[in-house]
Design an enzyme around this catalytic site. Structure first.
Site, PDB file in Angstrom:
ATOM      1  N   LYS A 203       0.840  -1.213   0.000  1.00 32.23           N
ATOM      2  CA  LYS A 203       0.000   0.000   0.000  1.00 32.23           C
ATOM      3  C   LYS A 203       0.875   1.264   0.000  1.00 32.23           C
ATOM      4  CE  LYS A 203      -3.353   2.897   0.924  1.00 32.23           C
ATOM      5  NZ  LYS A 203      -4.645   3.117   0.431  1.00 32.23           N
ATOM      6  N   ALA A 251       1.199  16.602 -15.391  1.00 27.74           N
ATOM      7  CA  ALA A 251       1.754  17.683 -14.574  1.00 27.74           C
ATOM      8  C   ALA A 251       0.613  18.595 -14.141  1.00 27.74           C
ATOM      9  CB  ALA A 251       2.773  18.466 -15.396  1.00 27.74           C
ATOM     10  N   GLY A 252       0.794  19.279 -13.030  1.00 29.02           N
ATOM     11  CA  GLY A 252      -0.267  20.163 -12.542  1.00 29.02           C
ATOM     12  C   GLY A 252       0.172  20.892 -11.296  1.00 29.02           C
ATOM     13  N   GLY A 256      -2.859  16.024  -4.024  1.00 31.10           N
ATOM     14  CA  GLY A 256      -3.444  16.339  -2.721  1.00 31.10           C
ATOM     15  C   GLY A 256      -4.253  15.143  -2.262  1.00 31.10           C
ATOM     16  N   CYS A 259      -4.774  10.699   1.050  1.00 25.92           N
ATOM     17  CA  CYS A 259      -3.837   9.560   1.118  1.00 25.92           C
ATOM     18  C   CYS A 259      -2.403   9.920   0.772  1.00 25.92           C
ATOM     19  CB  CYS A 259      -4.311   8.449   0.184  1.00 25.92           C
ATOM     20  SG  CYS A 259      -5.682   7.541   0.850  1.00 25.92           S
ATOM     21  N   LYS A 319      -9.264  17.059  -6.434  1.00 26.69           N
ATOM     22  CA  LYS A 319      -9.390  16.536  -7.798  1.00 26.69           C
ATOM     23  C   LYS A 319     -10.875  16.545  -8.151  1.00 26.69           C
ATOM     24  CE  LYS A 319      -9.849  11.601  -6.989  1.00 26.69           C
ATOM     25  NZ  LYS A 319      -9.352  10.285  -7.316  1.00 26.69           N
TER      26      LYS A 319
END
Ligand code: UDX
Length: 436
Positions: A203, A251-252, A256, A259, A319
């Site tokens: 994980k 890319a951005g 966030g 997790c 998002k």
């Protein structure tokens, strides 16, 4: 077979609904009475596409119920899922207080009961934690401890639970594997049966690796700006190599959510504690932290001092398709813009109430429509690539803005079309400049 799911956050509610849809009777448990009351009426406390409809369906068929009564739920279940949150503490380690209290409670209640039970840990906990849980339960061998990490993505949580890419099970007894197999018999996905330690690490390693891809591309995007290359085309070219693959190369403004940021810091601190620092991952977190500031520097280069400049933010969630604002780049931008005394207008289809709770005041106005937000602004920043923003009437936007300047923090907008309308477009690593 009866299942109890303890903790009704993203993972708990979605796991409960997905299990109830695929077979057993499930009871969801939480200490938060308000949340439980809401869930009992078939309403999800979080915005998640398809979840409300699925909740109503399984509740009406008697497959899923909710309660605050841990004792009854635990005693009647053969399989118990632990889905409580493990947020970061002050030092960045996973805060396990709620998790440990709950485990103690389960131990106290069930250890002296002879029935065989499976205790499934879905909460993301530091590597080794589940072996410690198993150690605690060593005086009651009828209880088998399994690590079964969750990989669902917000925004497609239910679908990810019903059709996961893999099911990872970490246990030390064949009974545990068999019972879990029985539970998941209607879910088709590759299985990995391994130790609890490996399951926990899969994980962390997965989240760390995906974050690394994003930070790698974000750093390359900064270089792209200097070289005049286009990071989106580079990502497409890279992604066609089957050894690389196309996912998580966008890319951005940075990653966030609930997790990635927390799990990366937790893994860094696990590694530090073992005196094996993860230097690459350290830089991954650093690049991500810098990304919103780097982007705002571009805005300052274009607008000068931001004091009293009207800046419109489109998108506040971390998002699209979620109302979750945890560690959202928009939140960092809002904070910095406020410090710089800009006048901010902001709009998001679903996340505004959450952002209002943490950030309000004279300098920020939340609007009812995206057009109200961009009205008379000196610049628009696209923070979240909600579909709604890709389909705005940009002719209208052009005419109502004070300056036709678009900062695309997600490289999601059609920049040549915007250029034709007359906008100056600034993206991330795709220095197209004014296309007029
Ligand atoms: C993530 C993992 O994907 C999931 O397996 C785990 O269980 C929980 O964490 P989630 O936080 O819901 O899921 O979102 P995800 O879709 O992975 O996106 C995480 C962040 O990365 C978002 O802020 C997103 O905008 C950003 N991102 C993603 C990029 O910046 N570029 C990309 O190419 C992909």
């Amino acid at each position: 077979m009866k299942v109890a799911v303890i903790g009704t956050g993203y993972v708990g509610v979605t796991t409960g609904v997905a299990l109830a849809m695929s077979g057993p009777e499930v009871t969801g448990v939480d200490v938060d009475e308000e949340k439980i009351r809401l869930l009992q009426t078939g309403k999800s406390p979080i915005y998640e596409p398809g979840l409300d409809e699925a909740l109503v369906d399984v509740i009406s068929r008697g497959k899923l119920e909710f309660t605050t009564d841990h004792t009854v739920a635990l005693l009647s279940a053969q399989i118990i899922f632990i889905c409580v949150g493990t947020p970061s503490d002050q030092e960045g380690r996973a805060d396990l207080r709620v998790f440990k209290d709950l485990i103690d409670q389960v131990h106290h209640l069930l250890c002296h009961d002879d029935d065989e039970r499976i205790l499934v840990i879905k909460s993301t906990v530091p590597v080794g934690s589940n072996d410690q849980v198993a150690e605690l339960f060593s005086d009651c061998p009828q209880i088998h401890v399994v690590s079964n990490p969750e990989f669902l993505r917000e925004g497609s949580a239910l679908q990810d639970s019903l059709q996961p890419a893999r099911i990872v099970m970490g246990a030390s007894s064949t009974q545990a594997f068999e019972r879990l197999e029985q539970l998941y018999k209607n879910i088709e996905a590759p299985r990995i049966k391994t130790s609890r330690l490996n399951a926990e690490m899969i994980k962390y390693a997965s989240n760390a690796f995906l974050s690394m891809r994003i930070s790698f591309m974000n750093e390359l995007a900064r270089l792209s700006d200097k070289l005049g290359t286009d990071i989106s085309i580079i990502a497409t070219g890279m992604g066609l190599d089957s050894r690389i693959g196309p996912e998580f190369l966008r890319a951005g403004l940075g990653y966030g959510g609930s997790c990635f940021p927390k799990d990366i810091i937790a893994l860094l601190s696990i590694a530090e504690e073992r005196d094996e620092p993860l230097t690459i991952l350290y830089q991954v977190a650093k690049v991500n932290e810098q990304q919103p500031t780097w982007f705002l520097q571009k805005l300052e280069q274009r607008l000068g001092d931001l004091a009293n400049k009207r800046i419109a933010l489109l998108g506040l969630s971390f998002k699209p398709n979620t109302d979750d604002i945890r560690e959202a780049p928009a939140q960092k931008l809002l904070t910095i813009l406020r410090e710089k005394e800009a006048l901010i207008t902001a709009y998001d289809p679903v996340a505004m109430p959450n952002m209002q709770r943490v950030l309000s005041g004279e300098q920020v106005t939340y609007t009812q429509t995206p057009y109200e937000a961009v009205n008379a602004s000196d610049a628009v920043i696209l923070c979240t690539e909600w579909g709604e923003f890709l389909e705005l009437d940009y002719e209208r936007v052009y005419h109502i803005m004070r300056k036709p300047l678009i900062f695309d923090g997600r490289n999601a907008l059609p920049h040549s079309e915007l250029g034709k309308i007359g906008f100056e477009y600034v993206g991330i690593g795709n220095q197209v400049g004014s296309l007029v």
